[in-house]
Design an enzyme around this catalytic site. Structure first.
Site, PDB file in Angstrom:
ATOM      1  N   SER A   1       0.852  -1.192   0.000  1.00 53.66           N
ATOM      2  CA  SER A   1       0.000   0.000   0.000  1.00 53.66           C
ATOM      3  C   SER A   1       0.883   1.235   0.000  1.00 53.66           C
ATOM      4  CB  SER A   1      -0.895   0.007   1.244  1.00 53.66           C
ATOM      5  OG  SER A   1      -1.504   1.283   1.425  1.00 53.66           O
TER       6      SER A   1
ATOM      7  N   TYR B   1      -2.287  -0.820  10.137  1.00 55.84           N
ATOM      8  CA  TYR B   1      -2.409  -1.218   8.726  1.00 55.84           C
ATOM      9  C   TYR B   1      -1.153  -0.844   7.959  1.00 55.84           C
ATOM     10  CZ  TYR B   1      -4.105  -1.328   3.910  1.00 55.84           C
ATOM     11  OH  TYR B   1      -4.238  -1.586   2.562  1.00 55.84           O
TER      12      TYR B   1
END
Length: 250
Positions: free
Chosen positions: A140, A154
């Site tokens: 990401s 995350y």
């Protein structure tokens, strides 16, 4: 000759979108996820649209590490070999640290990092035996720096995943192995995982995002921000901003 591509988390979101793109290219697909009913629907749709390809689906909970090994091996046996394995399954849960939601942060860490490690282990066992293969990990853009609030855990898991892949690439280069490893850093792509998030800058629809991801995978480079614009320059800048500036931005 058609390739065999395994995608985890293929029942929705980026996994489903990539499956559609690879099917259009004539690739055979090994699709796995927890929700097999959605996989069966996707399989039927793609086989009707592209009758020349082969699609096999299997149930997989990536947090069941023994099952990861079993499913990957079963796909290998079915297709004879696996040309590419895409470690895509993940979740977007997370809460600010110290707010009593260790359960959510632990689940995020276990699914996005420990389960990804299990998938990479299983994939690399197969690729080392074959002496070929292409491992792709979906990280990401948040992995490039520490992120505050709900995204802290995350982002850390995605940074850890990227570090695993970089270390593996260095090892394979040292051994002059033909096995390739690619890390993707998607920016904001609209999927089920973020459908409730509002006012997201530079977000693109799933089809646009997945098309960019597949194009990046086919390019075969070590790392890709996707879509390249504007995420490649944003990633470049984020890596260099002082923490005081990041605190104002996020």
């Amino acid at each position: 000759m058609s390739r065999s591509i395994l995608i985890t988390g293929a029942s929705s979101g980026l996994g489903e979108g990539m499956a559609r793109e690879f099917a259009a290219r004539g690739d055979n697909l090994a699709l796995c996820a927890r929700r097999t009913e959605r996989l069966e629907v996707l399989k039927a749709e793609l086989e009707k649209q592209y009758p020349g390809i082969r699609i096999q689906v299997m149930a997989l909970d990536v947090n069941d590490h023994a099952q990861v090994q079993e499913v990957f091996r079963a796909f290998q046996a079915h297709f004879g070999a696996l040309d590419r394995i895409i470690v895509n399954a993940g979740i977007g849960k997370g809460q600010p640290l110290g707010t009593g939601r260790f359960d959510a942060n632990r689940q995020t860490a276990e699914t996005n990092f420990v389960a990804a490690l299990a998938q990479i282990e299983a994939a690399m066992e197969i690729f080392r035996e074959q002496n070929r293969g292409h491992l792709v990990a979906v990280s990401s853009v948040t992995a490039v720096r520490g992120m505050p609030g709900n995204v802290t855990t995350y982002a850390a898991t995605k940074a850890g995943l990227a570090a695993l892949c970089e270390g593996l690439r260095i090892e394979l280069k040292k051994r002059r192995s033909p096995i390739r490893v690619t890390t993707l850093y998607p920016g904001y792509i609209r999927t089920e995982i973020n459908e409730k998030v509002k006012n997201t800058p530079f977000i693109v629809d799933a089809q646009t995002g997945c098309r960019a991801m597949v194009k990046a995978i086919e390019a075969g480079k070590a790392e890709h921000f996707v879509p390249a614009w504007p995420w490649a320059p944003i990633g470049f800048v984020l890596r260099r901003l002082p923490e005081s500036v990041l605190a104002k931005l996020f």
